[in-house]
Motif scaffolding. Structure first.
Motif, PDB file in Angstrom:
ATOM      1  N   ALA A   1     -20.444   4.539   2.530  1.00  0.00           N
ATOM      2  CA  ALA A   1     -19.475   3.786   3.324  1.00  0.00           C
ATOM      3  C   ALA A   1     -20.167   3.086   4.487  1.00  0.00           C
ATOM      4  O   ALA A   1     -19.891   1.915   4.775  1.00  0.00           O
ATOM      5  CB  ALA A   1     -18.378   4.716   3.827  1.00  0.00           C
TER       6      ALA A   1
ATOM      7  N   GLU B   1     -11.234   3.644  -2.878  1.00  0.00           N
ATOM      8  CA  GLU B   1     -10.297   2.727  -3.539  1.00  0.00           C
ATOM      9  C   GLU B   1     -11.041   1.750  -4.441  1.00  0.00           C
ATOM     10  O   GLU B   1     -10.637   1.502  -5.572  1.00  0.00           O
ATOM     11  CB  GLU B   1      -9.487   1.945  -2.507  1.00  0.00           C
ATOM     12  CG  GLU B   1      -8.423   2.742  -1.816  1.00  0.00           C
ATOM     13  CD  GLU B   1      -7.730   1.942  -0.719  1.00  0.00           C
ATOM     14  OE1 GLU B   1      -8.197   0.838  -0.370  1.00  0.00           O
ATOM     15  OE2 GLU B   1      -6.726   2.445  -0.202  1.00  0.00           O
ATOM     16  N   GLU B   2     -12.129   1.192  -3.923  1.00  0.00           N
ATOM     17  CA  GLU B   2     -12.929   0.232  -4.681  1.00  0.00           C
ATOM     18  C   GLU B   2     -13.497   0.870  -5.949  1.00  0.00           C
ATOM     19  O   GLU B   2     -13.464   0.278  -7.035  1.00  0.00           O
ATOM     20  CB  GLU B   2     -14.059  -0.296  -3.801  1.00  0.00           C
ATOM     21  CG  GLU B   2     -14.909  -1.365  -4.432  1.00  0.00           C
ATOM     22  CD  GLU B   2     -15.998  -1.809  -3.476  1.00  0.00           C
ATOM     23  OE1 GLU B   2     -17.182  -1.540  -3.780  1.00  0.00           O
ATOM     24  OE2 GLU B   2     -15.677  -2.405  -2.430  1.00  0.00           O
TER      25      GLU B   2
ATOM     26  N   GLN C   1     -17.882  -0.095   5.167  1.00  0.00           N
ATOM     27  CA  GLN C   1     -16.514   0.167   4.771  1.00  0.00           C
ATOM     28  C   GLN C   1     -16.097   1.540   5.267  1.00  0.00           C
ATOM     29  O   GLN C   1     -16.937   2.363   5.608  1.00  0.00           O
ATOM     30  CB  GLN C   1     -16.378   0.197   3.236  1.00  0.00           C
ATOM     31  CG  GLN C   1     -16.670  -1.093   2.533  1.00  0.00           C
ATOM     32  CD  GLN C   1     -16.605  -0.896   1.027  1.00  0.00           C
ATOM     33  OE1 GLN C   1     -17.597  -0.528   0.428  1.00  0.00           O
ATOM     34  NE2 GLN C   1     -15.438  -1.122   0.438  1.00  0.00           N
ATOM     35  N   SER C   2     -14.795   1.759   5.240  1.00  0.00           N
ATOM     36  CA  SER C   2     -14.324   3.124   5.489  1.00  0.00           C
ATOM     37  C   SER C   2     -14.498   3.904   4.183  1.00  0.00           C
ATOM     38  O   SER C   2     -14.626   3.314   3.100  1.00  0.00           O
ATOM     39  CB  SER C   2     -12.856   3.123   5.899  1.00  0.00           C
ATOM     40  OG  SER C   2     -12.033   2.723   4.818  1.00  0.00           O
TER      41      SER C   2
ATOM     42  N   GLU D   1     -10.639   1.438  -8.506  1.00  0.00           N
ATOM     43  CA  GLU D   1     -10.213   0.184  -9.136  1.00  0.00           C
ATOM     44  C   GLU D   1     -11.265  -0.340 -10.107  1.00  0.00           C
ATOM     45  O   GLU D   1     -10.931  -0.878 -11.158  1.00  0.00           O
ATOM     46  CB  GLU D   1      -9.879  -0.866  -8.077  1.00  0.00           C
ATOM     47  CG  GLU D   1      -8.583  -0.585  -7.345  1.00  0.00           C
ATOM     48  CD  GLU D   1      -7.389  -0.453  -8.280  1.00  0.00           C
ATOM     49  OE1 GLU D   1      -7.209  -1.314  -9.157  1.00  0.00           O
ATOM     50  OE2 GLU D   1      -6.634   0.525  -8.120  1.00  0.00           O
TER      51      GLU D   1
ATOM     52  N   THR E   1       0.648   5.615   0.569  1.00  0.00           N
ATOM     53  CA  THR E   1      -0.137   6.719   1.082  1.00  0.00           C
ATOM     54  C   THR E   1      -0.030   7.880   0.103  1.00  0.00           C
ATOM     55  O   THR E   1       1.066   8.277  -0.278  1.00  0.00           O
ATOM     56  CB  THR E   1       0.387   7.160   2.458  1.00  0.00           C
ATOM     57  OG1 THR E   1       0.302   6.052   3.351  1.00  0.00           O
ATOM     58  CG2 THR E   1      -0.425   8.316   2.998  1.00  0.00           C
TER      59      THR E   1
ATOM     60  N   ASN F   1     -22.257   0.103   3.218  1.00  0.00           N
ATOM     61  CA  ASN F   1     -21.433  -1.036   2.807  1.00  0.00           C
ATOM     62  C   ASN F   1     -20.521  -1.547   3.914  1.00  0.00           C
ATOM     63  O   ASN F   1     -19.787  -2.520   3.716  1.00  0.00           O
ATOM     64  CB  ASN F   1     -20.578  -0.652   1.590  1.00  0.00           C
ATOM     65  CG  ASN F   1     -21.427  -0.441   0.357  1.00  0.00           C
ATOM     66  OD1 ASN F   1     -22.356  -1.182   0.095  1.00  0.00           O
ATOM     67  ND2 ASN F   1     -21.104   0.585  -0.410  1.00  0.00           N
TER      68      ASN F   1
ATOM     69  N   THR G   1     -12.239   5.590   2.767  1.00  0.00           N
ATOM     70  CA  THR G   1     -11.031   5.331   1.972  1.00  0.00           C
ATOM     71  C   THR G   1     -11.170   4.050   1.166  1.00  0.00           C
ATOM     72  O   THR G   1     -10.891   4.031  -0.040  1.00  0.00           O
ATOM     73  CB  THR G   1      -9.798   5.240   2.895  1.00  0.00           C
ATOM     74  OG1 THR G   1      -9.639   6.474   3.582  1.00  0.00           O
ATOM     75  CG2 THR G   1      -8.550   4.915   2.098  1.00  0.00           C
ATOM     76  N   SER G   2     -11.618   2.974   1.809  1.00  0.00           N
ATOM     77  CA  SER G   2     -11.745   1.702   1.083  1.00  0.00           C
ATOM     78  C   SER G   2     -12.823   1.778   0.007  1.00  0.00           C
ATOM     79  O   SER G   2     -12.697   1.177  -1.056  1.00  0.00           O
ATOM     80  CB  SER G   2     -12.010   0.538   2.037  1.00  0.00           C
ATOM     81  OG  SER G   2     -13.275   0.656   2.647  1.00  0.00           O
ATOM     82  N   LEU G   3     -13.875   2.548   0.267  1.00  0.00           N
ATOM     83  CA  LEU G   3     -14.923   2.719  -0.734  1.00  0.00           C
ATOM     84  C   LEU G   3     -14.385   3.472  -1.953  1.00  0.00           C
ATOM     85  O   LEU G   3     -14.626   3.073  -3.088  1.00  0.00           O
ATOM     86  CB  LEU G   3     -16.115   3.464  -0.135  1.00  0.00           C
ATOM     87  CG  LEU G   3     -17.314   3.689  -1.066  1.00  0.00           C
ATOM     88  CD1 LEU G   3     -17.887   2.359  -1.532  1.00  0.00           C
ATOM     89  CD2 LEU G   3     -18.373   4.505  -0.359  1.00  0.00           C
TER      90      LEU G   3
ATOM     91  N   SER H   1       0.842  -1.190   0.000  1.00  0.00           N
ATOM     92  CA  SER H   1       0.000   0.000   0.000  1.00  0.00           C
ATOM     93  C   SER H   1       0.878   1.241   0.000  1.00  0.00           C
ATOM     94  O   SER H   1       2.027   1.209   0.419  1.00  0.00           O
ATOM     95  CB  SER H   1      -0.940   0.008   1.201  1.00  0.00           C
ATOM     96  OG  SER H   1      -0.236   0.360   2.357  1.00  0.00           O
TER      97      SER H   1
END
Length: 83
Positions: free
Chosen positions: A23, A35-36, A28-29, A39, A4, A26, A31-33, A2
């Protein structure tokens, strides 16, 4: 692995609220949302690029007719690609 990214992202208040709500929904945080989502969109772009490259290849084959690789070695094909 990872990394930053130290950038400040400024969202409109309503968009930030939507991000926070999505978030939570789902589990999730934020940040992870994000990122998803990145991607997912990047994956779609890669697929589109590959389809475009394949279409160009098919067009090239059609234009050059059948027997495009007849009497060619792998080495000669690679040499042609390097030109």
């Amino acid at each position: 692995m990872s990394a930053t990214v130290r950038k400040n992202f400024v969202f409109q208040k309503e968009v930030a609220s939507h991000l926070e709500e999505m978030a939570k929904i789902n589990g999730q945080s934020m940040t992870s949302l994000v990122e998803e989502m990145i991607e997912d969109r990047y994956g779609s772009k890669r697929v589109a690029d590959r389809v475009e490259a394949f279409d160009k290849f098919l067009k090239l084959v059609e234009e050059n007719g059948k027997g495009l690789f007849v009497d060619k070695t792998i080495q000669s094909i690679k040499a042609d690609m390097d030109v």
